[in-house]
Design an enzyme around this catalytic site. Structure first.
Site, mmCIF file in Angstrom:
data_model
loop_
_atom_site.group_PDB
_atom_site.id
_atom_site.type_symbol
_atom_site.label_atom_id
_atom_site.label_comp_id
_atom_site.label_asym_id
_atom_site.label_seq_id
_atom_site.Cartn_x
_atom_site.Cartn_y
_atom_site.Cartn_z
ATOM 1 N N TYR A 309 0.840 -1.199 0.000
ATOM 2 C CA TYR A 309 0.000 0.000 0.000
ATOM 3 C C TYR A 309 0.873 1.246 0.000
ATOM 4 O O TYR A 309 2.035 1.226 0.410
ATOM 5 C CB TYR A 309 -0.954 0.027 1.199
ATOM 6 N N SER A 322 7.473 2.771 15.615
ATOM 7 C CA SER A 322 7.523 1.847 14.482
ATOM 8 C C SER A 322 6.357 2.041 13.522
ATOM 9 O O SER A 322 6.285 1.358 12.505
ATOM 10 C CB SER A 322 7.561 0.399 14.974
ATOM 11 N N GLY A 323 5.433 2.945 13.823
ATOM 12 C CA GLY A 323 4.429 3.297 12.841
ATOM 13 C C GLY A 323 3.002 2.987 13.194
ATOM 14 O O GLY A 323 2.139 2.973 12.312
ATOM 15 N N HIS A 327 -5.830 6.764 13.266
ATOM 16 C CA HIS A 327 -5.916 7.696 12.143
ATOM 17 C C HIS A 327 -7.189 7.493 11.336
ATOM 18 O O HIS A 327 -7.935 6.502 11.500
ATOM 19 C CB HIS A 327 -4.697 7.553 11.234
ATOM 20 N N CYS A 345 -2.597 -0.447 12.596
ATOM 21 C CA CYS A 345 -3.098 0.803 13.154
ATOM 22 C C CYS A 345 -4.560 0.651 13.569
ATOM 23 O O CYS A 345 -5.229 -0.318 13.231
ATOM 24 C CB CYS A 345 -2.981 1.921 12.129
#
Length: 420
Positions: A309, A322-323, A327, A345
């Site tokens: 993606y 690390s992300g 959101h 996430c």
């Protein structure tokens, strides 16, 4: 009290001795010795200071105060430098001797106040002052406190970064003892050594709401090791806001946001799908980014693969380095509240993500439950500090000495990959 002073009461030329009192006897008002003014105890107390080169005292040597009169004893000793740092010490059970147990600072001016009593219980006093010399080495340990001054959530740990490693446990104890954290209201808390150059401080529970937290170092001029002395450090002052805790239940695909223990918002979400499960446990908001470009390659997904993606992401609230973010994920609205389809996430609608973005701050708590993912790491990937039980947290202190359940001893740019 009329005998000549003992030769041992004479202090070397490194010390200026000031004796207070006018030789008042124990015969005070009404015959009560406690009502008498303190007498001059100069002939009752001997002071063995840290003698140096004839001009300044040697900070490597301890202070020792002894009772020289068999009919009297020491009742209390305080030693403090001009900046208000006290020297720890021990007084013998019989009151015959007091000695310092913590190191002196170099380049400091000390005042030692000794309280005594004679055989009739009348109080005596002696005050002595001395200056310590400079350290023999220019190697100083620097400390930088974090986060930056400002207002944070109740989950924000305090960090102390050292500019050189400290490995020896005894040296670590000297450093840790000098790092002071005071909060209003007061809470129980403690330092934990993350590694040789970093410490974190957190309370046993989250910080109180609307608290003021002040952090400072008393290391300046203190000897840490044979070739290492403490340097100056900039103090830190932060405050906390409301108690905001967002709890994401990966099994029910929902987030519940609490403010001061009251539910203020329930949000349908999606979390990590199999193979990309969202981490369980407590995380702390690290920052907020209105726009982030997220790529699968940043978390090890090969470009062009079925999982690849490359997406523009808005209202991104970061919870790991690390992300992992909370959101906006408009592409997964159909799954939010019913399935976990993200790459780790917590995704929600744009409107809900905007609300979350506006209503949380750094230091607020984001907790994930019922995920199949691993528990958030305590260190190295953000602030997972709260995932350590208090006993285990205390085990990371150099001052606990194997008793983590006892009372507290003291009351670079980086790469940040992203996932969606």
């Amino acid at each position: 009290m009329s005998q000549a002073p003992s030769p041992r009461t004479v202090v070397g030329c490194t010390l200026l001795v000031i004796a207070l009192g006018a030789g008042v006897t124990a015969c005070g008002s009404g015959g009560n010795p406690l009502s008498a003014e303190p007498y001059d105890a100069a002939d009752q107390v001997a002071f063995r200071g840290p003698t140096g080169d004839g001009k300044k005292a040697d900070p490597d040597k301890p202070i020792e105060v002894t009772a020289e009169d068999d009919d009297g004893r020491i009742t209390d000793v305080t030693a403090v430098d001009a900046s208000g740092r006290y020297v720890a010490g021990e007084l013998s059970a019989d009151g015959s001797r007091w000695h310092s147990t913590s190191p002196l600072a170099a380049g400091a001016h000390y005042t030692v106040r000794v309280s005594t009593e004679d055989e009739d219980g009348a109080p005596g006093r002696r005050i002595m002052t001395f200056d310590t010399g400079k350290p023999r080495t220019k190697k100083r340990l620097g400390v930088t406190f974090g986060p930056k001054a400002g207002k944070y959530g109740v989950g924000q740990p305090i960090t102390a970064e050292l500019d050189q490693p400290v490995k020896d446990k005894a040296q670590r104890a000297v450093v840790e003892r000098a790092l002071k954290v005071d909060s209003t209201p007061a809470v129980e808390g403690g330092w934990h050594w993350v590694n040789d150059k970093e410490l974190h401080y957190r309370p046993k529970e989250y910080w109180p709401t609307h608290a003021t937290i002040q952090v400072r170092s008393n290391l300046d001029g203190i000897k840490i090791g044979d070739r290492l002395w403490g340097g100056k450090a900039k103090p830190l002052r932060i405050a906390t806001g409301d108690r905001v805790i967002a709890v994401t239940d990966a099994a029910s695909h929902s987030m519940t946001v609490y403010k001061n223990d009251e539910v203020i918002k329930q949000i349908p979400v999606t979390t990590g799908k199999p193979g990309f499960e969202t981490r369980n446990g407590v995380k702390v908001v690290l920052g907020k980014e209105y726009f982030v470009r997220m790529r699968g390659t940043s978390i090890g997904i090969a470009e062009g693969s079925a999982e690849s993606y490359d997406l523009p992401v808005y209202y991104a609230t970061r919870v790991t380095w690390s992300g992992e973010y909370v959101h906006a994920a408009p592409w997964s609205v159909g799954s939010q509240g019913s399935a976990n389809v993200s790459h780790g996430c917590t995704g929600m609608s744009t409107a809900n993500a905007a609300w979350f973005f506006e209503n949380v701050r750094e230091g607020d708590v984001v907790k994930v439950v019922n995920s199949y993912g691993n528990t958030m790491e305590p260190f190295g990937n953000g602030f997972g500090d709260w995932n350590l039980a208090w006993k285990n947290w205390r085990n990371g202190s150099a001052l606990v000495a194997g008793n983590p359940e006892g009372p507290n001893p003291q009351d670079a740019a980086r790469l940040r990959p992203t996932a969606v």
